[in-house]
Motif scaffolding. Structure first.
Motif, mmCIF file in Angstrom:
data_model
loop_
_atom_site.group_PDB
_atom_site.id
_atom_site.type_symbol
_atom_site.label_atom_id
_atom_site.label_comp_id
_atom_site.label_asym_id
_atom_site.label_seq_id
_atom_site.Cartn_x
_atom_site.Cartn_y
_atom_site.Cartn_z
ATOM 1 N N THR B 124 0.869 -1.180 0.000
ATOM 2 C CA THR B 124 0.000 0.000 0.000
ATOM 3 C C THR B 124 0.903 1.225 0.000
ATOM 4 N N PHE B 125 0.765 2.070 -1.011
ATOM 5 C CA PHE B 125 1.633 3.256 -1.107
ATOM 6 C C PHE B 125 0.869 4.505 -0.707
ATOM 7 N N SER B 126 1.556 5.409 -0.023
ATOM 8 C CA SER B 126 1.073 6.782 0.056
ATOM 9 C C SER B 126 1.777 7.571 -1.041
ATOM 10 N N LEU B 127 1.247 8.740 -1.372
ATOM 11 C CA LEU B 127 1.795 9.502 -2.504
ATOM 12 C C LEU B 127 2.646 10.665 -2.017
ATOM 13 N N ALA B 128 2.051 11.506 -1.241
ATOM 14 C CA ALA B 128 2.758 12.637 -0.634
ATOM 15 C C ALA B 128 2.105 12.784 0.721
ATOM 16 N N PRO B 129 2.522 11.924 1.692
ATOM 17 C CA PRO B 129 1.772 11.815 2.949
ATOM 18 C C PRO B 129 1.709 13.104 3.754
ATOM 19 N N SER B 130 2.558 14.080 3.435
ATOM 20 C CA SER B 130 2.486 15.324 4.195
ATOM 21 C C SER B 130 1.272 16.162 3.799
ATOM 22 N N TYR B 131 0.768 16.035 2.573
ATOM 23 C CA TYR B 131 -0.400 16.856 2.211
ATOM 24 C C TYR B 131 -1.484 16.135 1.425
ATOM 25 N N LEU B 132 -1.342 14.815 1.227
ATOM 26 C CA LEU B 132 -2.390 14.029 0.555
ATOM 27 C C LEU B 132 -2.837 12.905 1.473
ATOM 28 N N GLU B 133 -4.131 12.733 1.602
ATOM 29 C CA GLU B 133 -4.640 11.619 2.403
ATOM 30 C C GLU B 133 -4.621 10.317 1.583
ATOM 31 N N HIS B 134 -4.511 10.439 0.283
ATOM 32 C CA HIS B 134 -4.670 9.319 -0.642
ATOM 33 C C HIS B 134 -3.626 8.212 -0.467
ATOM 34 N N THR B 135 -4.094 6.974 -0.623
ATOM 35 C CA THR B 135 -3.191 5.834 -0.703
ATOM 36 C C THR B 135 -3.615 4.987 -1.906
ATOM 37 N N ALA B 179 6.104 8.123 -9.615
ATOM 38 C CA ALA B 179 6.780 7.439 -8.513
ATOM 39 C C ALA B 179 6.088 6.130 -8.159
ATOM 40 N N ARG B 180 4.753 6.110 -8.180
ATOM 41 C CA ARG B 180 4.028 4.874 -7.859
ATOM 42 C C ARG B 180 4.370 3.751 -8.821
#
Lengths: 197, 197
Positions: B124-135, B179-180
């Motif tokens: 399970t990847f996060s994308l930009a965990p500092s400002y996106l909630e998305h995984t 990156a993903r």
């Protein structure tokens, strides 16, 4: 470019790039701007998209700091987007007037307390190119020396040294989930291995 | 967890997780919602963040479809966020009521014209965990069979077969920047290699 084309797959000639017919800001906050795009494809098809626009940003850097040829320095930092601590590479926004390399070195000094004498541009990553305009410059940092700059971090960051050969164990901790960090670690490992061949 | 701690780095005990004091929607569009967060760290420090919230999303999948043990199928698709064609892995949102595996198989059928008899959850990847909630769920798809579903793609997608051993050449084309996709390709390569050991 080298494509290993497979006989039972249809390879379609690359289409002409779509045209942005209209581009409108539909929502805005302190940090973000959302754009609605009306796009026409070369076959005449029309689509409406939304994207998070880069806004006034000067870009971002993600740094792979090598303490020695085998050891990368990670940080454990709170991530507000996912509301959890994340183990990953130092990163940050590029300030006005800064080069990517200057930004990389400043972030290193703020986040891990080291500067780097050797900086190398590994790649430019997109994050979610279908709905984010953002890209990140990936910088390999070597030949580190101690130098601390005061950043705006709300708490002291934990620095964790990790063997670059052991990315799989890092992923298995479940603490390193950021696609940018994972891709950058693999790329750095490949690049450093190519130098010693 | 195995940390290779280095003597001249201070290892700080992991801090208690920060508290979200307030959480407010500050901007909203058809697809996106931006939240302002007031966060208190365990040392008492207060910070204001903004993040792109997942909104009503059921999550997203990114699929690594293996045509055979060595060959991955990529697609070349227009990305509105960066306004360019991107060579990468098939992906899409999870529909209401769908499992990640069902979503992965549907996207494969829509985007490359194959289903998969074997699906494995890689990460399970996060994308930009500092400002996106998305995984994003990363799914390895093997044992493919031809089956085409009609998606909502505005133009036919080009399918490109690539040797998984040759990720570096793919990156050197400059067409694969996400990156993903890059992280997923490296992880799939490591995972498949571990099976044959």
């Amino acid at each position: 470019m080298r494509y290993s084309e497979v006989t039972d797959l249809k390879i379609i000639p690359m289409a002409e790039k779509p045209t942005i017919l209209t581009q409108t800001t539909v929502a805005k906050s302190r940090l973000f701007r959302i754009e609605a795009l009306e796009i026409q494809f070369s076959n005449g098809e029309l689509r409406h998209y939304e994207r998070l626009a880069r806004g006034g940003s000067n870009g971002a850097v993600l740094v792979v700091p090598m303490q020695d040829r085998d050891t990368v320095l990670l940080i454990r930092e709170y991530s507000a987007g996912t509301h959890r601590y994340e183990l990953g590479l130092p990163k940050g926004k590029v300030d006005v007037g800064e080069s990517f390399f200057e930004a990389a070195n400043r972030e290193l000094k703020e986040e891990i307390g080291f500067g780097a004498k050797q900086l190398y541009h590994l790649s430019t990553f997109s994050l979610a190119p279908s709905y984010l305009e953002h890209t990140t410059e990936i910088i390999l940092a070597q030949d580190l020396y101690p130098e601390k700059l005061l950043g705006d971090e709300p708490e002291e960051l934990e620095v964790v040294a990790w063997q670059l050969a052991d990315i799989n164990t890092l992923l298995a901790t479940g603490e390193c989930t950021e696609a940018r960090s994972i891709a950058a670690l693999f790329m750095a490992r490949e690049y450093l291995a190519s130098l010693t061949q």
